[in-house]
Every structure is written in structure tokens, then in C-alpha cells.
Design an enzyme around this catalytic site. Sequence first.
Site, PDB file in Angstrom:
ATOM      1  N   THR A 129       2.405  -1.340  -0.144  1.00  0.00           N
ATOM      2  CA  THR A 129       1.148  -1.597   0.553  1.00  0.00           C
ATOM      3  C   THR A 129       0.928  -0.636   1.706  1.00  0.00           C
ATOM      4  O   THR A 129      -0.208  -0.206   1.964  1.00  0.00           O
ATOM      5  CB  THR A 129       1.136  -3.051   1.068  1.00  0.00           C
ATOM      6  OG1 THR A 129       1.406  -3.941  -0.023  1.00  0.00           O
ATOM      7  CG2 THR A 129      -0.205  -3.411   1.684  1.00  0.00           C
ATOM      8  N   GLU A 130       1.980  -0.277   2.401  1.00  0.00           N
ATOM      9  CA  GLU A 130       1.858   0.590   3.576  1.00  0.00           C
ATOM     10  C   GLU A 130       1.532   2.033   3.212  1.00  0.00           C
ATOM     11  O   GLU A 130       0.668   2.663   3.825  1.00  0.00           O
ATOM     12  CB  GLU A 130       3.157   0.561   4.394  1.00  0.00           C
ATOM     13  CG  GLU A 130       3.443  -0.743   5.105  1.00  0.00           C
ATOM     14  CD  GLU A 130       2.574  -0.955   6.337  1.00  0.00           C
ATOM     15  OE1 GLU A 130       1.843  -0.024   6.719  1.00  0.00           O
ATOM     16  OE2 GLU A 130       2.624  -2.062   6.905  1.00  0.00           O
ATOM     17  N   SER A 131       2.233   2.589   2.232  1.00  0.00           N
ATOM     18  CA  SER A 131       2.127   4.036   2.003  1.00  0.00           C
ATOM     19  C   SER A 131       1.982   4.434   0.547  1.00  0.00           C
ATOM     20  O   SER A 131       1.865   5.628   0.251  1.00  0.00           O
ATOM     21  CB  SER A 131       3.375   4.736   2.559  1.00  0.00           C
ATOM     22  OG  SER A 131       4.524   4.397   1.788  1.00  0.00           O
ATOM     23  N   TYR A 216      -3.867  -7.595   3.983  1.00  0.00           N
ATOM     24  CA  TYR A 216      -2.526  -7.023   3.948  1.00  0.00           C
ATOM     25  C   TYR A 216      -1.512  -8.053   3.454  1.00  0.00           C
ATOM     26  O   TYR A 216      -0.697  -7.770   2.562  1.00  0.00           O
ATOM     27  CB  TYR A 216      -2.145  -6.525   5.343  1.00  0.00           C
ATOM     28  CG  TYR A 216      -0.746  -5.963   5.442  1.00  0.00           C
ATOM     29  CD1 TYR A 216      -0.466  -4.675   5.010  1.00  0.00           C
ATOM     30  CD2 TYR A 216       0.296  -6.723   5.977  1.00  0.00           C
ATOM     31  CE1 TYR A 216       0.823  -4.150   5.103  1.00  0.00           C
ATOM     32  CE2 TYR A 216       1.572  -6.215   6.076  1.00  0.00           C
ATOM     33  CZ  TYR A 216       1.838  -4.923   5.633  1.00  0.00           C
ATOM     34  OH  TYR A 216       3.116  -4.418   5.731  1.00  0.00           O
TER      35      TYR A 216
END
Length: 283
Positions: A129-131, A216
Site C-alpha cells: 500500500t505504501e510504495s 489506507y
Amino acid sequence: MMNIATLFNSKLPSFVLTALTISSIALATVSTAQASTSISIRKDNNGRVLLTNVAPTGKFAKYNKTVRETFYRSNSTAAPATYTPPSSQNYGTSKASSSNSRNAYDGYIRDSAQRHGVDPALLKAMMHTESSFNPNARSPVGAQGLMQLMPATARRFKVSNAWNPSENIEGSAKYLAWLMRRFNNRVEYAVAGYNAGEGNVDKYKGIPPFKETRNYVKSVMSRYNSLYKNDASLFGNGGMNANNIPAQAANDGGAMKVSYGTSSNGNGSSRASYSNSAYAALR
């Protein structure tokens, strides 16, 4: 009522911090509930950044885009708003990543997760999810690498090079373990804290009602449940997951207290500490 001061420091990482507005709480003209409730990062149309605990006015009014806002406990007796996390059945399913490096960091994930007692599947869902497994990812506000560590968070958890995948994952595993202890192993709260800051989870007694944070948490938990929770390659012998991690010994509880001062107080090192403390609390 306000004492506005600018703060410049060439040692600040990632992006130029152009100004820090400081309440005159020490002068007892603004109540604690008013002055210390929140800190926000704002940007102007040219991309310059302002770190403030008050609504920008006058020459600072041009900083009209809020990048992030973090709330802190105050002495106010007003009951905070609450948000109930969705049930696991509402997270839905996610598609597998199309990145060629989607499995390249499994060894680092597994090792760091084992060292710090966190779920490797949750760590990988957060990385996705972050990168999207891009070790060179960088956010507009300076978050770095696979797990999008903010520079102050990297320093807080002893990461010397956030662009190094193994260090980035190690620091994030430490942070996730800290969040899990803080929120008594409530997974959604820890994930929300990673995104919005632990102060916001405290304020809202759960997942904050921010669209970005809700999305998120939903993305992370969906990927965790549908892609990585049962991925045997992440666990090895024995293994663990978010449902059977043993309770941690001590809760570090309590919102981080941040102190501020004007740029005329102290030397460059102390001025940097004010802003570094703010960044640590914001990420």
C-alpha cells in the site's frame, strides 16, 4: 494572542521547512485546548512547506493546502468524536501486485518481523500500500522508500539510510511493533497510527475519520486478508499472524508531548530539535 515566528534550519531533511508558527501558550494568552490540539503541515502553490499549530493568517495565509494534520491530547473535557472500525468482512478482496519486485523483499520482511514480533503478512500488506514495492518511492512530503518512512521516524527508530531496503523495513517493523504495543494489539488502530499518527488515533479513540486514513486501513487490511495472510513463504516454521501475536509486555501509551520555541531561543541544534520532535509526532 499569537506570537508568530519563522524558523529556518539548513539541516532539516527531505524538504525545506520554511516556517514554524508558535503559539504563545507559555505567555498564558491562549488556552492549552486551543493551542496544543493539533499540528499541521501545509503547502503553498509553489510547494513551500509550513509547519504550524494555528490557522495561518497574514503573510502565512498563502499556505492554504493541508498535507497532514495531527491531533494531540489536551486538557479539554469535551468528548472526542469516535469512529468504529469496519468489520473484517467489509474489507473485500484485492488484486495481486503487478510489480516485478513484489516478492523481492520477503526475506527482509520475514527477518525483521520475527525480530520485532510483528506479522510479516501485515508488514507486506503495508509495503504494498505504501510504495507498491518501489524502493525509490518518495512522497510529496518526503516519506521515503518501501515503507514510506518520514525522516524523523527513520531517526527515531535508528534508520541511517531509509533508501536501503533492509534498513527501511527494519525501521518500519520497529515502528509497527511500537504501535501494536501502544494500541494493545488492535491491528486496525496500529495501521491507522502508521498513516495518520498515533495522536489522531488517541483523539478519535480509533480510526480517525479522515478519508485518506480510512482508505489506507481498508487497503492494507484487504491486502492482508486476501493476499498475504495465508502466504506460507512469509512465515516459515511456526509463523505468526495478526491474530496470534502474543501480547507485548509494556504499553508505551500516552500521546507524544511536543515542545516548541521561537527561532530566537537557543542555538541551531535546539531549533532543529523543535522541528524534529514535530516530525516524529506527525509520522
